[in-house]
Design an enzyme around this catalytic site. Structure first.
Site, PDB file in Angstrom:
ATOM      1  N   LEU A  77      31.752 -41.700  27.205  1.00 40.19           N
ATOM      2  CA  LEU A  77      31.460 -40.631  26.233  1.00 40.19           C
ATOM      3  C   LEU A  77      31.497 -41.215  24.823  1.00 40.19           C
ATOM      4  O   LEU A  77      32.474 -41.878  24.473  1.00 40.19           O
ATOM      5  CB  LEU A  77      32.547 -39.544  26.284  1.00 40.19           C
ATOM      6  N   HIS A  78      30.443 -40.982  24.063  1.00 42.85           N
ATOM      7  CA  HIS A  78      30.518 -41.400  22.652  1.00 42.85           C
ATOM      8  C   HIS A  78      29.633 -40.583  21.720  1.00 42.85           C
ATOM      9  O   HIS A  78      29.613 -40.830  20.529  1.00 42.85           O
ATOM     10  CB  HIS A  78      30.187 -42.886  22.501  1.00 42.85           C
ATOM     11  N   ARG A  79      28.888 -39.589  22.257  1.00 45.58           N
ATOM     12  CA  ARG A  79      28.023 -38.793  21.377  1.00 45.58           C
ATOM     13  C   ARG A  79      28.890 -37.965  20.437  1.00 45.58           C
ATOM     14  O   ARG A  79      29.823 -37.272  20.893  1.00 45.58           O
ATOM     15  CB  ARG A  79      27.162 -37.818  22.174  1.00 45.58           C
TER      16      ARG A  79
END
Ligand code: UD1
Ligand code: UDP
Length: 368
Positions: free
Chosen positions: A205-207
């Site tokens: 996850l990095h958005r």
């Protein structure tokens, strides 16, 4: 000789530039200058991939580092301009959709240098994503647009780009996957971590929409708290996400999950081995939607949209709303199917995309 500056800056760029550099080198027809903007700089977000993927060391590192969008983009532009003036290339080639992509693209065209965009035409139609702005603008100013899937051609045509500038060459990220699969199979990461094949899920996850927004992150964590009862969760965590979690009240809930293992970002070969043997991948990454399609592993994309629709129609990907119940509903369906990933191989995702790019550039040269 064709003089060309190749640009990379952030993690997903390295998997894309690797086969392109190799194909340019093998053809003997290109004089290249590899520029790393320094957008990503941690060893595990950058240098590691040069070693693993045998990418030549960058000729120049602009060392821009982190900053706000304006600062980062402006710094890349300021530092890239003299490089272009000095090298006097025929082309600047940019890949993907990160800030380094648009920054270097703008510099090139303002100096009258032809711009090549690899992975052109993808659209999420969501302007809240910084990448969508980068994609639209880079495509608008590019001279040659290399496309990974049919939707890219359709989007560019709808935006009025002339057909003769668009080339459907396939997916360079899949070139990298296919050429490294055997090496990745030799990774010992499963044994090192005591994992069984298909006995765990991989998370990335990095958005900003997921990890800078604590309400959304909370909904996602609530689902993980249930899913970890079925599957061990392996989470190589992006530095943006780690910082956000550490500074938030959700930190304790992460620590309390007994079946969730947080790792530093892992190298490409270990990551490919981890995803290839996973029961399931839950991600908001662009590239991982494509890789799971080729690996035949079910992928839950924790986003409201994707710019890579072929992974939904032809691959193993599904879009999942940022809603605890929806995440659990999709998880339950995939569990019931025995964690089977059903899908096929999108057109031209065959390991030869970089060679097709070389062929197009040589034929353009021949016609001039
Ligand atoms: C960037 C791209 C995104 C891509 C992602 C891949 C833009 C707008 N975003 O997002 O499209 O999917 O890379 O991973 O270009 N940081 C470190 N070490 C590093 C790099 C970053 O600690 O080596 C931390 C810094 O706190 C930084 C933050 O991560 O402020 C975000 O980095 P940045 O490059 O701005 O965006 P990403 O979220 O990595
Ligand atoms: N990746 C990796 N190690 C990790 C996480 C991802 O090597 O810990 C690789 C992944 O296999 C893919 C690329 O990084 O090739 C995707 O990058 P990322 O998700 O950061 O960016 P995006 O594709 O979303 O722009």
């Amino acid at each position: 000789m064709i003089k060309i500056i190749c640009v990379c800056g952030a993690r997903p760029n390295f998997m894309k530039i690797a086969p392109i550099m190799r194909a340019f080198n093998d053809s003997g027809q290109f004089e290249t200058l590899l520029v790393h903007t320094g957008q990503h700089y941690d060893k595990k977000m950058s240098h590691l991939f040069f070693e693993e993927l045998k990418i030549p060391q960058p000729d120049i590192n602009l060392e821009v580092g982190s900053g706000s969008h304006a600062v980062q983009t402006a710094e890349v532009m300021k530092r890239f301009e003299p490089v272009v003036q000095d090298f006097q290339p025929d082309y600047v080639l940019v890949v993907g959709d990160v800030n380094s992509t648009i920054a270097c693209g703008l510099v090139a065209v303002k100096l009258g240098v032809q711009l090549i965009h690899v992975e052109a035409g993808l659209r999420s139609f969501d302007k809240d994503m910084p990448e969508e702005i980068n994609r639209i603008l880079t495509d608008r100013i590019s001279d040659l647009l290399f496309v990974t899937e049919q939707s890219g051609i359709d989007n560019l045509s709808n935006e009025g780009v002339e057909n003769d500038r668009i080339h459907f060459v396939g997916n360079v990220m899949i070139d990298t996957l296919l050429s490294n699969k055997k090496k990745a199979d030799e990774s010992t990461i499963l044994a090192d971590m005591g994992l069984d094949k298909k006995g765990y899920a991989v998370i990335t996850l990095h958005r900003p929409s997921n990890v800078d927004n604590m309400d959304n992150l909370e909904k996602i964590i609530s689902a993980f708290e249930v899913i970890e009862k079925d599957l061990k969760l392996i989470f190589p965590i992006h530095p943006r996400t780690r910082k956000n979690i550490e500074n938030s009240s959700l930190n304790q809930r992460f620590s309390a999950m007994k079946n969730l293992v947080l790792l530093e970002p892992v190298g490409y070969l270990d990551f490919l081995n981890l995803t290839g043997n996973a029961a399931l991948v839950m991600t908001d990454s662009g590239g991982i939607q494509e890789e799971t399609t080729i690996l035949g592993v079910p992928c839950m994309t924790l986003r409201e949209n994707t710019e890579r629709p072929v992974t939904l129609t032809d691959g193993t990907n599904r879009l999942v709303h940022i809603d605890t119940d929806d995440i659990l509903k999709h998880f339950s369906e995939i569990k019931t199917s025995g964690y089977q990933g059903q899908g096929g191989v999108p057109r031209f995702w065959d390991g030869n995309a970089a060679q097709r790019i070389v062929d197009v550039l040589l034929s353009v040269k021949g016609n001039n």
